[in-house]
Design a protein around this motif. Structure first.
Motif, PDB file in Angstrom:
ATOM      1  N   ASP A  24     -13.580   3.039 -18.804  1.00 62.71           N
ATOM      2  CA  ASP A  24     -12.570   4.011 -18.318  1.00 62.71           C
ATOM      3  C   ASP A  24     -12.680   5.403 -18.255  1.00 62.71           C
ATOM      4  O   ASP A  24     -12.478   6.175 -17.425  1.00 62.71           O
ATOM      5  N   ASN A  28     -13.351   8.045 -15.478  1.00 61.99           N
ATOM      6  CA  ASN A  28     -12.291   8.771 -15.064  1.00 61.99           C
ATOM      7  C   ASN A  28     -12.763  10.165 -14.928  1.00 61.99           C
ATOM      8  O   ASN A  28     -12.325  11.130 -14.342  1.00 61.99           O
ATOM      9  N   TRP A  29     -13.464  10.589 -16.148  1.00 67.34           N
ATOM     10  CA  TRP A  29     -13.878  11.899 -16.385  1.00 67.34           C
ATOM     11  C   TRP A  29     -15.101  12.470 -15.132  1.00 67.34           C
ATOM     12  O   TRP A  29     -14.775  13.442 -14.614  1.00 67.34           O
ATOM     13  N   ARG A  31     -15.036  10.964 -12.037  1.00 71.32           N
ATOM     14  CA  ARG A  31     -13.951  10.822 -10.855  1.00 71.32           C
ATOM     15  C   ARG A  31     -13.284  12.324 -10.950  1.00 71.32           C
ATOM     16  O   ARG A  31     -12.983  12.997  -9.824  1.00 71.32           O
ATOM     17  N   SER A  32     -12.556  13.117 -12.149  1.00 69.42           N
ATOM     18  CA  SER A  32     -11.897  14.028 -11.937  1.00 69.42           C
ATOM     19  C   SER A  32     -12.580  15.228 -11.839  1.00 69.42           C
ATOM     20  O   SER A  32     -12.088  16.431 -11.564  1.00 69.42           O
ATOM     21  N   VAL A 157      -5.882  11.666 -13.127  1.00 65.39           N
ATOM     22  CA  VAL A 157      -6.919  10.934 -12.479  1.00 65.39           C
ATOM     23  C   VAL A 157      -7.520  10.315 -14.113  1.00 65.39           C
ATOM     24  O   VAL A 157      -7.996   9.211 -14.176  1.00 65.39           O
ATOM     25  N   LYS A 158      -7.547  11.178 -14.950  1.00 63.21           N
ATOM     26  CA  LYS A 158      -8.110  11.017 -16.367  1.00 63.21           C
ATOM     27  C   LYS A 158      -7.587  10.004 -16.988  1.00 63.21           C
ATOM     28  O   LYS A 158      -7.803   9.037 -17.920  1.00 63.21           O
ATOM     29  N   ARG A 159      -6.127   9.644 -16.658  1.00 69.16           N
ATOM     30  CA  ARG A 159      -5.388   8.762 -17.530  1.00 69.16           C
ATOM     31  C   ARG A 159      -5.014   7.285 -16.598  1.00 69.16           C
ATOM     32  O   ARG A 159      -4.674   6.510 -17.133  1.00 69.16           O
ATOM     33  N   GLU A 160      -5.815   7.278 -15.528  1.00 70.76           N
ATOM     34  CA  GLU A 160      -5.622   6.032 -14.647  1.00 70.76           C
ATOM     35  C   GLU A 160      -6.608   4.899 -15.167  1.00 70.76           C
ATOM     36  O   GLU A 160      -7.642   5.417 -15.971  1.00 70.76           O
ATOM     37  N   ARG A 161      -6.275   3.643 -14.843  1.00 70.44           N
ATOM     38  CA  ARG A 161      -7.207   2.772 -14.992  1.00 70.44           C
ATOM     39  C   ARG A 161      -8.261   2.581 -14.146  1.00 70.44           C
ATOM     40  O   ARG A 161      -8.107   2.359 -12.922  1.00 70.44           O
ATOM     41  N   SER A 162      -9.371   2.488 -14.522  1.00 73.19           N
ATOM     42  CA  SER A 162     -10.534   2.258 -13.505  1.00 73.19           C
ATOM     43  C   SER A 162     -10.658   0.992 -13.109  1.00 73.19           C
ATOM     44  O   SER A 162     -11.174   0.528 -12.011  1.00 73.19           O
TER      45      SER A 162
END
Length: 169
Positions: A24, A28-29, A31-32, A157-162
């Motif tokens: 995750d 997220n890294w 993606r962000s 985005v970094k806190r979201e669940r992938s």
């Protein structure tokens, strides 16, 4: 005998070049730090949106310099300006064509609340047709405000669940 300080240090002979983390966090890294915005410039806020890509403000520092005008290649829609009811179906259609995961930034007073236009023709906030992640205030907002919104979106985005939990029932 090993001292207490040497036990806490990194030993490249043992660990090598391996970094251990959660999937995750890595996804997220990525993606962000590599968002591809879909600019929906509908009014005067679009000029400020264009200024963000210039060298003075340099949105490339945040990994979002790849402005895509194709919804299939974008993951972050920036709605900047007045959304009329006539235009709202086109905005929604473009949003629906974007691949998941996707995020929305409402830039300016008109996109956020309808601004000074309290008329039958103006949508009183793009959040009536799209799920907005970050709002940028101002009329028109400065480019720095959009960059701040981008940083806030990156943190979100970094806190979201992938990955969603697998259904084991």
């Amino acid at each position: 005998m090993v001292s207490a300080n040497s036990e806490l240090t990194y030993d490249s002979k043992i660990e090598g070049d391996v970094i251990v983390t959660r999937a995750d966090a890595v996804i997220n890294w990525i993606r962000s730090n590599s968002m591809w915005p879909m600019p929906m410039g509908l009014a005067c806020c679009a000029i400020e949106l264009m200024a963000v890509a210039a060298s003075r403000f340099d949105i490339a520092r945040f990994g979002a310099e790849v402005m895509r005008f194709s919804p299939k290649q974008s993951d972050c829609m920036i709605v900047s300006g007045t959304v009329t009811y006539k235009m709202s179906s086109a905005v929604r259609r473009i949003y629906d064509q974007m691949a998941e995961p996707k995020w929305v930034i409402a830039m300016g007073a008109c996109a956020s609340t309808g601004g000074m236009y309290r008329s039958y023709a103006v949508l009183q906030g793009v959040d009536r047709i799209l799920p907005v992640d970050v709002y940028v205030s101002g009329c028109p907002p400065r480019p720095e405000a959009l960059l701040d919104a981008l940083v806030k979106l990156q943190e979100k985005v970094k806190r979201e669940r992938s990955f969603s939990k697998l259904n084991t029932a």
